[in-house]
Design an enzyme around this catalytic site. Structure first.
Site, PDB file in Angstrom:
ATOM      1  N   LYS A  97     -15.448   2.403  -4.197  1.00  0.00           N
ATOM      2  CA  LYS A  97     -16.249   1.517  -5.043  1.00  0.00           C
ATOM      3  C   LYS A  97     -17.285   0.743  -4.218  1.00  0.00           C
ATOM      4  CE  LYS A  97     -13.266   2.139  -8.606  1.00  0.00           C
ATOM      5  NZ  LYS A  97     -12.602   1.588  -9.766  1.00  0.00           N
TER       6      LYS A  97
HETATM    7  C1  LIG Z   1     -11.630   1.208 -10.509  1.00  0.00           C
HETATM    8  C2  LIG Z   1     -11.779   0.557 -11.806  1.00  0.00           C
HETATM    9  C3  LIG Z   1     -10.905  -0.435 -12.235  1.00  0.00           C
HETATM   10  C4  LIG Z   1      -9.706  -0.859 -11.442  1.00  0.00           C
HETATM   11  O1  LIG Z   1     -10.020  -1.321 -10.172  1.00  0.00           O
HETATM   12  P1  LIG Z   1      -8.976  -1.101  -8.952  1.00  0.00           P
HETATM   13  O2  LIG Z   1      -9.514  -1.952  -7.862  1.00  0.00           O
HETATM   14  O3  LIG Z   1      -8.997   0.345  -8.630  1.00  0.00           O
HETATM   15  O4  LIG Z   1      -7.643  -1.554  -9.430  1.00  0.00           O
HETATM   16  C5  LIG Z   1     -11.152  -1.016 -13.459  1.00  0.00           C
HETATM   17  N1  LIG Z   1     -12.193  -0.645 -14.218  1.00  0.00           N
HETATM   18  C6  LIG Z   1     -13.062   0.309 -13.835  1.00  0.00           C
HETATM   19  C7  LIG Z   1     -14.213   0.670 -14.725  1.00  0.00           C
HETATM   20  C8  LIG Z   1     -12.877   0.952 -12.626  1.00  0.00           C
HETATM   21  O5  LIG Z   1     -13.731   1.920 -12.257  1.00  0.00           O
END
Ligand SMILES: *Cc1c(COP(=O)(O)O)cnc(C)c1O
Length: 413
Positions: free
Chosen positions: A180
């Protein structure tokens, strides 16, 4: 044009910030903590670090439920399965809202129907760094006595005007998971523009999030392994090989890592990993800016291909660019492009495989629902990485394959 032989280098599917060994230095960074640097970066008074984006969402939902007593959480029918799992974890009720056609935004009429007096929160979602319409959700939610939680997991650095996403709703969260952007292997940042709500969010975290050394140890090793493997020469083993195995056995859910565990670990984000994130922060704003420049060029190249739609920003929105979301004319054409490019190391992949009701493993968490636009979005989109490691020549090769497949279409031009 199929290139079945794995390539020597492999572009990751998203633009992750390249890690540096120096980030791992064990002592506190002089430039300030992760939370302070993140707060300065988004222009907030403070941010709250949690062990994942999902954990940040759990803390937000738990807090708002305590404040209002309501139970229904309205989420886009096409989003990360972890969002549905988080709602179930909190013992709350999931209500899906379809997307507007070809968009990451809620369908306005469906949202108005969904937003009744039982609703605790609406969760507009800034998918793929695109800036979603939060104002519409806020207007509806506040008229119904509900809250807005912005899911900005994929949009750390995105802004509308000069204001960061995450601060227009009542609360918002960013993900620091692998893939991310800036990462602590797993991690999340919880924000709110409302000082009294921030106090409540911190209180919830103290109450429900324990320090769990075994989890922290595990995540610390995972972060070390990530530092060792996140480089073009090794990604074909760490990322490409398992991806190609999943594709060979016909398991796209595993190929993109949509197969999440149904239990959400809740633990504090340890100090060493926060320090690693704080050091990486020194390179983050420039990385986001370079990504936006590269994206502008490549977005224009993609947009020049007729018959496809590349999601972009409108008005005063200024999103981030982990990857491009490309909408193809139909599923068969999309799948012909993927047959040639998915698993070939050129950064082509898919976002979430299904609309939420269509994951078999989520059947106890998500009720069946009629969400045609979300299904069509899942069936017709692919993603192209905006990683700095995707060379211009490889990006151009991806564009050529898309053009070729469009030409080969019956009736194609
Ligand atoms: C990755 C993601 C999450 C969750 O985040 P994590 O840090 O992986 O727990 C929630 N919403 C969206 C749209 C995501 O892409």
């Amino acid at each position: 044009m199929a290139i079945r032989r794995p390539r020597r280098t492999e572009a990751p599917p998203t633009a992750g910030l390249p890690p540096r060994w120096g980030d791992l230095w064990p002592f506190a960074p002089r430039q300030g903590s992760l939370e302070r640097r993140a707060a300065a970066f988004i222009g907030a008074d403070e941010v709250q670090a949690e062990c994942s984006g999902t954990a940040a969402l759990v803390v937000a939902l738990t807090t708002l439920h305590r404040l209002s007593g309501r139970r229904v959480v309205v989420v886009p029918a096409y989003t990360c399965p972890l969002v549905a799992i988080a709602v179930a974890h909190c013992g709350l009720e999931l209500r899906l809202c379809d997307l507007a056609p070809g968009s990451i935004d809620f369908d306005a009429q469906a949202l108005a129907r969904a937003c009744d007096r039982d609703v605790l929160a609406l969760v507009p979602t800034h998918l793929g760094g695109r800036v979603a319409d939060v104002a519409a959700a806020v207007a509806l939610a506040h008229a119904a006595g509900a809250f807005v939680i912005e899911d900005a997991a994929q949009a750390f650095g995105a802004r509308r005007g000069r204001v960061s996403v995450g601060l227009d709703g009542d609360a918002g969260f960013f993900s620091l998971a692998v893939g991310k952007g800036l990462t602590t292997y797993e991690g999340g940042l919880l924000v709110s523009a409302d000082a009294s709500l921030r106090r409540e969010l911190r209180r919830t975290s103290r109450e429900i999030v324990p320090w769990r050394p075994a989890w922290e140890l595990r995540r610390s090793f995972e972060l070390l392994a990530y530092h060792a493997c996140y480089r073009p020469s090794l990604l074909r083993f760490a990322y490409g090989a398992p991806l190609r195995r999943a594709l060979r056995r016909g398991d796209p859910v595993a190929a993109v890592g949509d197969d999440f565990p149904l239990r959400i670990p809740l633990h504090t984000l340890g100090r060493w990993r926060r320090n690693v994130g704080a050091r990486a922060f020194a390179r983050w704003p420039a990385f986001v800016a370079e990504g936006a420049l590269r994206a502008r060029r490549r977005h224009a190249r993609l947009a020049a291909i007729g018959d496809i739609d590349v999601l972009g920003d409108a008005g005063d929105a200024n999103g981030t660019w982990p990857f491009f979301i490309v909408r193809m004319p139909d599923e068969a054409t999309r799948d012909r492009v993927l047959a040639r490019l998915w698993g070939e190391g050129r950064g082509v992949s898919r976002l979430f495989i299904h609309a939420l009701p269509d994951y078999a493993y989520l059947r106890d968490v998500v009720a069946p629902a009629d969400v045609p636009n979300a299904r069509r979005f899942a069936a017709t989109t692919l993603t192209i990485s905006n990683s700095p490691w995707l060379a211009d020549a490889d990006f151009e090769a991806v564009c050529s394959v898309i053009e070729l497949v469009l030409q080969e279409r019956p009736g194609g031009t």
